[in-house]
Design a protein around this motif. Structure first.
Motif, PDB file in Angstrom:
ATOM      1  N   LEU A 135       0.834  -1.199   0.000  1.00 49.91           N
ATOM      2  CA  LEU A 135       0.000   0.000   0.000  1.00 49.91           C
ATOM      3  C   LEU A 135       0.871   1.253   0.000  1.00 49.91           C
ATOM      4  N   LEU A 136       0.701   2.074  -1.015  1.00 51.29           N
ATOM      5  CA  LEU A 136       1.456   3.316  -1.120  1.00 51.29           C
ATOM      6  C   LEU A 136       0.691   4.450  -0.460  1.00 51.29           C
ATOM      7  N   ASP A 137       1.331   5.127   0.491  1.00 45.34           N
ATOM      8  CA  ASP A 137       0.755   6.319   1.116  1.00 45.34           C
ATOM      9  C   ASP A 137       1.153   7.525   0.271  1.00 45.34           C
ATOM     10  N   ASP A 138       0.156   8.118  -0.402  1.00 45.74           N
ATOM     11  CA  ASP A 138       0.490   9.193  -1.343  1.00 45.74           C
ATOM     12  C   ASP A 138       0.944  10.472  -0.646  1.00 45.74           C
ATOM     13  N   LYS A 139       0.749  10.570   0.674  1.00 43.20           N
ATOM     14  CA  LYS A 139       1.206  11.763   1.401  1.00 43.20           C
ATOM     15  C   LYS A 139       2.690  11.680   1.736  1.00 43.20           C
ATOM     16  N   THR A 140       3.153  10.494   2.136  1.00 46.07           N
ATOM     17  CA  THR A 140       4.544  10.337   2.572  1.00 46.07           C
ATOM     18  C   THR A 140       5.418   9.637   1.532  1.00 46.07           C
ATOM     19  N   THR A 174      -2.853  -2.700  -5.778  1.00 52.92           N
ATOM     20  CA  THR A 174      -2.735  -2.310  -7.186  1.00 52.92           C
ATOM     21  C   THR A 174      -3.765  -1.242  -7.527  1.00 52.92           C
ATOM     22  N   ARG A 175      -4.986  -1.411  -7.032  1.00 53.57           N
ATOM     23  CA  ARG A 175      -6.045  -0.430  -7.293  1.00 53.57           C
ATOM     24  C   ARG A 175      -5.734   0.896  -6.591  1.00 53.57           C
ATOM     25  N   VAL A 176      -5.202   0.839  -5.368  1.00 53.19           N
ATOM     26  CA  VAL A 176      -4.832   2.064  -4.648  1.00 53.19           C
ATOM     27  C   VAL A 176      -3.805   2.851  -5.455  1.00 53.19           C
ATOM     28  N   TRP A 177      -2.781   2.161  -5.982  1.00 51.70           N
ATOM     29  CA  TRP A 177      -1.743   2.838  -6.770  1.00 51.70           C
ATOM     30  C   TRP A 177      -2.336   3.434  -8.045  1.00 51.70           C
ATOM     31  N   LEU A 178      -3.190   2.660  -8.732  1.00 52.45           N
ATOM     32  CA  LEU A 178      -3.782   3.149  -9.969  1.00 52.45           C
ATOM     33  C   LEU A 178      -4.614   4.409  -9.725  1.00 52.45           C
ATOM     34  N   ASP A 179      -5.476   4.370  -8.712  1.00 53.81           N
ATOM     35  CA  ASP A 179      -6.339   5.524  -8.451  1.00 53.81           C
ATOM     36  C   ASP A 179      -5.510   6.753  -8.071  1.00 53.81           C
ATOM     37  N   TYR A 180      -4.434   6.530  -7.328  1.00 58.70           N
ATOM     38  CA  TYR A 180      -3.525   7.641  -6.991  1.00 58.70           C
ATOM     39  C   TYR A 180      -2.915   8.231  -8.257  1.00 58.70           C
ATOM     40  N   LYS A 181      -2.463   7.363  -9.151  1.00 57.12           N
ATOM     41  CA  LYS A 181      -1.830   7.834 -10.387  1.00 57.12           C
ATOM     42  C   LYS A 181      -2.845   8.556 -11.285  1.00 57.12           C
ATOM     43  N   VAL A 228      -6.623 -10.934 -14.112  1.00 57.17           N
ATOM     44  CA  VAL A 228      -6.642  -9.844 -15.096  1.00 57.17           C
ATOM     45  C   VAL A 228      -5.718 -10.164 -16.272  1.00 57.17           C
ATOM     46  N   ALA A 229      -4.607 -10.854 -15.999  1.00 58.05           N
ATOM     47  CA  ALA A 229      -3.700 -11.241 -17.091  1.00 58.05           C
ATOM     48  C   ALA A 229      -4.396 -12.197 -18.051  1.00 58.05           C
ATOM     49  N   LEU A 230      -5.143 -13.158 -17.508  1.00 55.68           N
ATOM     50  CA  LEU A 230      -5.876 -14.093 -18.353  1.00 55.68           C
ATOM     51  C   LEU A 230      -6.957 -13.381 -19.151  1.00 55.68           C
ATOM     52  N   SER A 231      -7.579 -12.370 -18.551  1.00 58.33           N
ATOM     53  CA  SER A 231      -8.596 -11.601 -19.267  1.00 58.33           C
ATOM     54  C   SER A 231      -7.998 -10.920 -20.494  1.00 58.33           C
ATOM     55  N   VAL A 232      -6.789 -10.382 -20.339  1.00 63.68           N
ATOM     56  CA  VAL A 232      -6.102  -9.760 -21.473  1.00 63.68           C
ATOM     57  C   VAL A 232      -5.703 -10.819 -22.498  1.00 63.68           C
ATOM     58  N   SER A 233      -5.183 -11.952 -22.034  1.00 59.54           N
ATOM     59  CA  SER A 233      -4.720 -12.993 -22.963  1.00 59.54           C
ATOM     60  C   SER A 233      -5.871 -13.583 -23.766  1.00 59.54           C
ATOM     61  N   ARG A 234      -7.081 -13.572 -23.191  1.00 57.95           N
ATOM     62  CA  ARG A 234      -8.254 -14.088 -23.910  1.00 57.95           C
ATOM     63  C   ARG A 234      -8.895 -13.044 -24.813  1.00 57.95           C
ATOM     64  N   GLY A 235      -8.361 -11.824 -24.804  1.00 53.50           N
ATOM     65  CA  GLY A 235      -8.908 -10.783 -25.654  1.00 53.50           C
ATOM     66  C   GLY A 235     -10.124 -10.085 -25.082  1.00 53.50           C
ATOM     67  N   GLU A 236     -10.425 -10.320 -23.813  1.00 50.49           N
ATOM     68  CA  GLU A 236     -11.581  -9.675 -23.185  1.00 50.49           C
ATOM     69  C   GLU A 236     -11.265  -8.221 -22.827  1.00 50.49           C
ATOM     70  N   ALA A 237      -9.988  -7.914 -22.698  1.00 53.43           N
ATOM     71  CA  ALA A 237      -9.539  -6.550 -22.419  1.00 53.43           C
ATOM     72  C   ALA A 237      -8.227  -6.329 -23.149  1.00 53.43           C
ATOM     73  N   ASP A 238      -7.896  -5.067 -23.366  1.00 54.69           N
ATOM     74  CA  ASP A 238      -6.648  -4.733 -24.050  1.00 54.69           C
ATOM     75  C   ASP A 238      -5.493  -4.520 -23.082  1.00 54.69           C
ATOM     76  N   VAL A 239      -5.817  -4.155 -21.827  1.00 54.46           N
ATOM     77  CA  VAL A 239      -4.756  -3.795 -20.895  1.00 54.46           C
ATOM     78  C   VAL A 239      -5.242  -3.978 -19.462  1.00 54.46           C
ATOM     79  N   ALA A 240      -4.313  -4.319 -18.587  1.00 53.48           N
ATOM     80  CA  ALA A 240      -4.571  -4.417 -17.150  1.00 53.48           C
ATOM     81  C   ALA A 240      -3.306  -3.998 -16.424  1.00 53.48           C
ATOM     82  N   LEU A 241      -3.455  -3.586 -15.187  1.00 54.65           N
ATOM     83  CA  LEU A 241      -2.307  -3.257 -14.344  1.00 54.65           C
ATOM     84  C   LEU A 241      -2.002  -4.445 -13.454  1.00 54.65           C
ATOM     85  N   GLY A 242      -0.726  -4.860 -13.436  1.00 55.09           N
ATOM     86  CA  GLY A 242      -0.375  -6.012 -12.631  1.00 55.09           C
ATOM     87  C   GLY A 242       1.128  -6.209 -12.563  1.00 55.09           C
ATOM     88  N   ILE A 243       1.530  -7.359 -12.031  1.00 57.81           N
ATOM     89  CA  ILE A 243       2.955  -7.622 -11.831  1.00 57.81           C
ATOM     90  C   ILE A 243       3.554  -8.346 -13.033  1.00 57.81           C
TER      91      ILE A 243
END
Length: 375
Positions: free
Chosen positions: A196-201, A262-269, A293-308
């Motif tokens: 978890l990234l604390d966007d203040k510190t 991952t969602r916390v970082w994305l929303d901050y960005k 989410v990686a499998l969702s991209v590999s199956r063509g259900e989405a174009d992009v996801a944030l992950g490791i």
């Protein structure tokens, strides 16, 4: 049962049938004991010669995937086989694994590379199978209940602990980093995995631990630093390179669940860049793990996801790195010196574990096992 064949494909039609049935059995879409269509039924469904289907079934029977039943015709073999078949199945499994190890090592790969690749691909198939499997019984007892963020190095750690200590029962709940800390606070978990990234510190994890677990002494064990980024189809056909591309009408995103690190970082960005979630196609679709989410991209259900990076590698996706983050394990001090956690910590600090995690890609284990106490 949906099978598609093509006369212009590179492989013969019978082989296309074999490969697709294997995929369905591996993905748990076809379960042990399930009846297969007769040769005539499948031939009519596909509009092909029955002899082609018969050849496919024969090959699958020779490989021990399908078998004949007097009452039900051709069925899927597996864990529901008769007790008499168990030794045969075990010997076949041992032979398959041994052949894979022999072939891989003879090509010059190291055992650690093999284990890392196997861990990634096995984790991928587990996620794929779980989408066709009933939810785990919440009453299943476990000695260690792990809640929090999803991570492949954590999955590897649990796998090593189970292999070395068959008496220890483990339950994992993918609740997101915030959910893991709340589960510790409420006494519903024995350990949490967080990033978890604390966007203040600009700090990872410690500010959230102090805020959510005041007065509770915990050990914070560093598992690894890992790389987060965009996962896109191989070759990045849509040329997606930054969060700005999420605004594009031709780009579909798939998100992680609320409360995940991952969602916390994305929303901050997104806030930092002035990008509104409402303008992102697919932002509201949420999945619980990096591999999902990686499998969702590999199956063509989405174009992009944030992950490791490790999840992208396991699914053959192109990875665009953005940031490095700390992934820590939070353990209440009262559990820290108990026998199961001593064994777990011994694995984390072992050179073998660090080496395999490093081979998975996108992980830095230079500080793995370092521990601080808070509270």
């Amino acid at each position: 049962m949906k099978i598609r064949v093509s006369e212009i494909a590179n492989s013969p039609i019978y082989k296309q049938i074999v490969d697709q049935i294997k995929q369905m059995v591996a993905g748990n879409q076809l379960k042990p004991g399930e009846r297969m269509p007769t040769v005539r039924e499948l031939a009519q469904q596909l509009g092909i010669n029955p002899a082609t289907v018969a050849r496919a079934y024969q090959e699958l029977e020779q490989e021990g995937i399908l078998g004949a039943s007097r009452r039900r015709g051709t069925i899927v073999l597996g864990e529901n086989d008769s007790p008499q078949r168990i030794p045969l199945r075990q010997n076949r499994l041992a032979g398959s694994v041994n052949n894979l190890i022999l072939e891989t090592l003879s090509q010059g790969y190291k055992p650690e590379e093999l284990e890392a690749a196997f861990t990634l691909q096995l984790a991928r198939w587990k996620v794929q199978r779980e989408s066709y499997t009933a939810a785990e019984d919440s009453q299943n007892p476990s000695r260690i209940h792990i809640a929090g963020s999803n991570d492949l190095a954590l999955d590897l750690l649990v796998s090593h602990l189970k292999m070395q200590n068959s008496g220890i029962q483990i339950k994992i709940t993918a609740a997101g980093s915030l959910g893991g800390l709340l589960a510790l606070k409420e006494g519903h978990a024995d350990m949490a995995g967080i990033h978890l990234l604390d966007d203040k510190t600009g700090e990872y994890n410690d500010p959230f631990i102090r805020q959510i677990l005041p007065g509770i002494k915990v050990a914070v064990v560093h598992l690894a630093n890992r790389t987060q980024g965009f996962m896109v189809a191989a070759g990045n056909p849509k040329n997606i390179v930054s969060p700005e591309d999420l605004r594009r009408s031709d780009v579909t995103f798939v998100n992680r669940q609320k409360g995940s690190g991952t969602r916390v970082w994305l929303d901050y960005k997104l806030r930092e860049m002035g990008i509104l979630p409402a303008g992102i196609k697919g932002y509201s679709k949420e999945l619980d793990t990096h591999l999902a989410v990686a499998l969702s991209v590999s199956r063509g259900e989405a174009d992009v996801a944030l992950g490791i990076q490790a999840a992208a590698s396991s699914c053959g996706l192109t990875f665009i790195p953005f940031t490095k983050e700390r992934f820590d394990l939070v353990i209440p001090a009262k559990n820290f010196n108990s026998p199961p956690f001593i064994k777990l910590l011994n694995i984390i600090r072992s050179q073998e574990f660090k080496q395999v995690v490093g081979e998975m890609g996108g992980y830095d284990t230079s500080q793995t096992g370092e521990t601080v106490f808070i509270g």
